[in-house]
Write a protein that holds these residues in place. Structure first.
Motif, PDB file in Angstrom:
ATOM      1  N   LYS A 139       8.286  31.688  14.234  1.00 31.34           N
ATOM      2  CA  LYS A 139       9.932  31.352  14.026  1.00 31.34           C
ATOM      3  C   LYS A 139      10.422  31.339  15.470  1.00 31.34           C
ATOM      4  CE  LYS A 139       9.531  32.770   9.468  1.00 31.34           C
ATOM      5  NZ  LYS A 139      10.296  32.146   8.529  1.00 31.34           N
ATOM      6  N   GLU A 140      11.226  30.195  15.273  1.00 37.79           N
ATOM      7  CA  GLU A 140      12.001  29.762  16.761  1.00 37.79           C
ATOM      8  C   GLU A 140      13.239  29.498  16.062  1.00 37.79           C
ATOM      9  OE1 GLU A 140      11.817  26.062  19.651  1.00 37.79           O
ATOM     10  OE2 GLU A 140       9.974  27.080  19.510  1.00 37.79           O
ATOM     11  N   THR A 141      14.181  30.219  16.609  1.00 38.47           N
ATOM     12  CA  THR A 141      15.646  30.347  16.037  1.00 38.47           C
ATOM     13  C   THR A 141      16.604  30.659  17.239  1.00 38.47           C
ATOM     14  OG1 THR A 141      15.712  32.499  15.166  1.00 38.47           O
ATOM     15  CG2 THR A 141      14.925  30.880  13.780  1.00 38.47           C
ATOM     16  N   ALA A 142      17.704  30.261  17.143  1.00 33.02           N
ATOM     17  CA  ALA A 142      18.730  30.667  18.086  1.00 33.02           C
ATOM     18  C   ALA A 142      18.772  32.042  18.416  1.00 33.02           C
ATOM     19  CB  ALA A 142      20.113  30.066  17.557  1.00 33.02           C
ATOM     20  N   GLY A 143      18.773  32.414  19.835  1.00 36.98           N
ATOM     21  CA  GLY A 143      18.707  33.812  20.319  1.00 36.98           C
ATOM     22  C   GLY A 143      18.264  33.949  21.625  1.00 36.98           C
ATOM     23  N   ALA A 144      18.527  34.967  22.334  1.00 36.67           N
ATOM     24  CA  ALA A 144      18.038  34.912  23.770  1.00 36.67           C
ATOM     25  C   ALA A 144      17.167  36.333  23.549  1.00 36.67           C
ATOM     26  CB  ALA A 144      19.346  35.365  24.717  1.00 36.67           C
ATOM     27  N   HIS A 145      16.670  36.786  24.712  1.00 36.78           N
ATOM     28  CA  HIS A 145      16.087  37.943  25.119  1.00 36.78           C
ATOM     29  C   HIS A 145      16.882  39.008  24.898  1.00 36.78           C
ATOM     30  CE1 HIS A 145      11.848  38.817  26.332  1.00 36.78           C
ATOM     31  NE2 HIS A 145      12.425  39.927  27.088  1.00 36.78           N
ATOM     32  N   THR A 146      17.221  39.425  23.554  1.00 35.40           N
ATOM     33  CA  THR A 146      18.194  40.629  23.495  1.00 35.40           C
ATOM     34  C   THR A 146      17.870  41.448  22.245  1.00 35.40           C
ATOM     35  OG1 THR A 146      19.690  39.349  22.033  1.00 35.40           O
ATOM     36  CG2 THR A 146      20.015  39.250  24.209  1.00 35.40           C
ATOM     37  N   TRP A 147      18.179  42.506  22.080  1.00 36.38           N
ATOM     38  CA  TRP A 147      18.215  43.465  20.758  1.00 36.38           C
ATOM     39  C   TRP A 147      18.906  42.639  19.542  1.00 36.38           C
ATOM     40  CZ3 TRP A 147      14.775  47.026  20.081  1.00 36.38           C
ATOM     41  CH2 TRP A 147      14.211  47.788  21.302  1.00 36.38           C
ATOM     42  N   GLU A 148      19.720  42.076  19.849  1.00 33.78           N
ATOM     43  CA  GLU A 148      20.570  41.109  18.700  1.00 33.78           C
ATOM     44  C   GLU A 148      19.430  40.475  18.027  1.00 33.78           C
ATOM     45  OE1 GLU A 148      24.395  38.311  17.606  1.00 33.78           O
ATOM     46  OE2 GLU A 148      23.585  38.708  19.782  1.00 33.78           O
ATOM     47  N   PHE A 149      18.654  39.704  18.823  1.00 30.73           N
ATOM     48  CA  PHE A 149      17.437  38.855  18.283  1.00 30.73           C
ATOM     49  C   PHE A 149      16.415  39.722  17.715  1.00 30.73           C
ATOM     50  CE2 PHE A 149      13.720  36.740  18.716  1.00 30.73           C
ATOM     51  CZ  PHE A 149      13.965  35.408  17.848  1.00 30.73           C
ATOM     52  N   TRP A 150      15.803  40.589  18.551  1.00 28.81           N
ATOM     53  CA  TRP A 150      14.900  41.638  17.981  1.00 28.81           C
ATOM     54  C   TRP A 150      15.290  42.561  16.511  1.00 28.81           C
ATOM     55  CZ3 TRP A 150      14.988  43.179  23.450  1.00 28.81           C
ATOM     56  CH2 TRP A 150      14.457  42.189  24.326  1.00 28.81           C
ATOM     57  N   ASN A 151      16.428  42.873  16.597  1.00 34.96           N
ATOM     58  CA  ASN A 151      17.022  43.520  15.410  1.00 34.96           C
ATOM     59  C   ASN A 151      17.013  42.496  14.160  1.00 34.96           C
ATOM     60  OD1 ASN A 151      17.626  46.146  14.928  1.00 34.96           O
ATOM     61  ND2 ASN A 151      19.332  46.111  16.235  1.00 34.96           N
ATOM     62  N   ASP A 152      17.329  41.279  14.334  1.00 38.36           N
ATOM     63  CA  ASP A 152      17.365  40.342  13.516  1.00 38.36           C
ATOM     64  C   ASP A 152      15.925  39.893  12.793  1.00 38.36           C
ATOM     65  OD1 ASP A 152      18.762  38.032  11.879  1.00 38.36           O
ATOM     66  OD2 ASP A 152      17.575  36.762  13.098  1.00 38.36           O
ATOM     67  N   LYS A 153      15.166  40.009  13.753  1.00 40.23           N
ATOM     68  CA  LYS A 153      13.634  39.613  13.291  1.00 40.23           C
ATOM     69  C   LYS A 153      12.765  40.719  12.777  1.00 40.23           C
ATOM     70  CE  LYS A 153      14.237  34.985  13.854  1.00 40.23           C
ATOM     71  NZ  LYS A 153      15.428  35.160  13.776  1.00 40.23           N
ATOM     72  N   ILE A 154      13.049  41.757  13.299  1.00 39.24           N
ATOM     73  CA  ILE A 154      11.935  42.883  12.851  1.00 39.24           C
ATOM     74  C   ILE A 154      11.831  42.948  11.688  1.00 39.24           C
ATOM     75  CG2 ILE A 154      13.641  44.858  13.344  1.00 39.24           C
ATOM     76  CD1 ILE A 154       9.840  44.652  13.901  1.00 39.24           C
ATOM     77  N   GLY A 155      12.902  42.992  10.668  1.00 41.29           N
ATOM     78  CA  GLY A 155      12.922  43.225   9.110  1.00 41.29           C
ATOM     79  C   GLY A 155      12.346  42.044   8.495  1.00 41.29           C
ATOM     80  N   GLY A 156      12.409  40.837   8.907  1.00 40.16           N
ATOM     81  CA  GLY A 156      11.546  39.948   8.263  1.00 40.16           C
ATOM     82  C   GLY A 156      10.242  40.007   8.644  1.00 40.16           C
ATOM     83  N   ALA A 157       9.798  40.312   9.801  1.00 34.28           N
ATOM     84  CA  ALA A 157       8.530  40.831  10.073  1.00 34.28           C
ATOM     85  C   ALA A 157       7.693  41.519   9.526  1.00 34.28           C
ATOM     86  CB  ALA A 157       8.172  40.786  11.566  1.00 34.28           C
ATOM     87  N   LEU A 158       8.450  42.787   9.200  1.00 38.58           N
ATOM     88  CA  LEU A 158       7.783  43.877   8.389  1.00 38.58           C
ATOM     89  C   LEU A 158       7.487  43.450   6.861  1.00 38.58           C
ATOM     90  CD1 LEU A 158       9.616  47.045   9.493  1.00 38.58           C
ATOM     91  CD2 LEU A 158       7.261  46.597   9.383  1.00 38.58           C
ATOM     92  N   GLU A 159       8.602  42.721   6.292  1.00 37.09           N
ATOM     93  CA  GLU A 159       8.800  42.193   4.842  1.00 37.09           C
ATOM     94  C   GLU A 159       7.197  41.156   4.903  1.00 37.09           C
ATOM     95  OE1 GLU A 159      11.671  40.337   2.647  1.00 37.09           O
ATOM     96  OE2 GLU A 159      12.962  41.059   3.866  1.00 37.09           O
ATOM     97  N   TRP A 160       7.206  40.256   5.973  1.00 37.59           N
ATOM     98  CA  TRP A 160       5.953  39.598   5.756  1.00 37.59           C
ATOM     99  C   TRP A 160       4.422  40.390   5.810  1.00 37.59           C
ATOM    100  CZ3 TRP A 160       2.779  40.029  10.567  1.00 37.59           C
ATOM    101  CH2 TRP A 160       1.817  38.923  10.192  1.00 37.59           C
ATOM    102  N   ALA A 161       4.593  41.427   6.875  1.00 42.71           N
ATOM    103  CA  ALA A 161       3.452  42.171   7.061  1.00 42.71           C
ATOM    104  C   ALA A 161       3.026  42.791   5.854  1.00 42.71           C
ATOM    105  CB  ALA A 161       3.707  43.092   8.338  1.00 42.71           C
ATOM    106  N   LEU A 162       3.927  43.393   5.113  1.00 46.03           N
ATOM    107  CA  LEU A 162       3.987  44.127   3.886  1.00 46.03           C
ATOM    108  C   LEU A 162       3.493  43.259   2.480  1.00 46.03           C
ATOM    109  CD1 LEU A 162       6.592  46.814   4.596  1.00 46.03           C
ATOM    110  CD2 LEU A 162       4.085  47.386   4.596  1.00 46.03           C
ATOM    111  N   ALA A 163       3.837  42.043   2.683  1.00 48.15           N
ATOM    112  CA  ALA A 163       3.783  41.130   1.509  1.00 48.15           C
ATOM    113  C   ALA A 163       2.359  41.117   0.961  1.00 48.15           C
ATOM    114  CB  ALA A 163       4.060  39.714   1.901  1.00 48.15           C
TER     115      ALA A 163
END
Length: 260
Positions: free
Chosen positions: A236-260
């Motif tokens: 996934k390559e989307t708008a964002g910098a090296h910040t907690w805002e980006f990581w918070n946005d992505k960790i939920g989707g990543a967990l959904e993927w891992a658990l699918a």
């Protein structure tokens, strides 16, 4: 939901170590003894961080409860989750084996590879990829956010070099001789090649990086390598910098993927 800080003596680290844990036990208790063991995520912090970062700055407690997954958060100590053979402190082995074995003995988590995930951000993203691949018999899924895949860059470093974060001496103390990094077990590409050569199962990989992140180029490079090797992964390559805002946005989707 139980939130704990646990300390125990580590043989790999030769001292007492501390990690944080999230355990959504409430529902399991109501389900009785027939409840299924929890899936587990070993979640690694970034450079200059600590084992408290994910709880302090992210929504991981909410996600642990929502998805009923145990989350264990150790300290990386600015050592990129690698072994220091000369100093005889084996942080990589601690992450890839000892911590997993300890938590499996101590908490009601699954013993199955497919239920055991490793993830992280920045330095921890590198640590997740390196140790997820190094200990591929342990981890079934890897989540790597804004990964500090600096093994590519270290190979070109010369004495006196400083990249604005740390200098040549630091990287040499962590990774060893810079000229020997690529092709070693500190090189995620090499670990993929070794798994393929030995016809061993490669963990599923989820990568994400922001388009404004200073680590975008090395994440793109590893993504292209995985494509060239026909390795199953999500990038996934989307708008964002090296910040907690980006990581918070992505960790939920990543967990959904891992658990699918």
């Amino acid at each position: 939901m139980a939130m704990m800080q646990i300390s125990f003596f580590s043989s790999c680290m030769k001292r007492e170590v501390t990690f944080n844990a999230l355990l959504p036990l409430d529902r399991q208790e109501t389900e009785g003894e027939g409840g299924k063991p929890l899936k587990s995520l070993y979640l690694l912090h970034g450079y200059c961080g600590s084992h408290t970062d994910w709880i302090s700055f992210s929504r991981i407690r909410e996600l642990s409860d929502r998805y009923r997954i145990a989350v264990f958060m150790p300290a990386g100590e600015n050592r990129f989750y690698l072994d220091d053979e000369e100093g005889e402190t084996l942080l990589g082995q601690f992450i890839g084996r000892e911590l997993v074995e300890f938590t499996r003995r101590t908490f009601p988590v699954s013993l199955e590879r497919e239920d055991t995930f490793i993830g992280g951000l920045s330095m921890g993203g590198y640590g997740a990829l390196r140790n997820g691949l190094k200990y591929a018999e342990t981890f079934g899924q890897i989540i790597a956010l804004s990964s500090a895949l600096i093994s590519y860059n270290i190979a070109r470093m010369q004495p006196g070099h400083h990249n604005g974060i740390a200098g040549y001496g630091y990287y040499k103390s962590v990774f060893g001789d810079p000229e020997q990094v690529l092709g070693s077990d500190k090189d995620p590409e090499e670990l993929v090649r070794r798994l393929k050569k030995d016809d061993l199962s490669i963990p599923r990989i989820y990568m994400a990086c922001g388009t404004e992140d200073f680590l975008l180029d090395v994440n793109q490079r590893f993504h292209q390598f995985l494509i060239s090797e026909n390795i199953e992964h999500i990038y996934k390559e989307t708008a964002g910098a090296h910040t907690w805002e980006f990581w918070n946005d992505k960790i939920g989707g990543a967990l959904e993927w891992a658990l699918a």
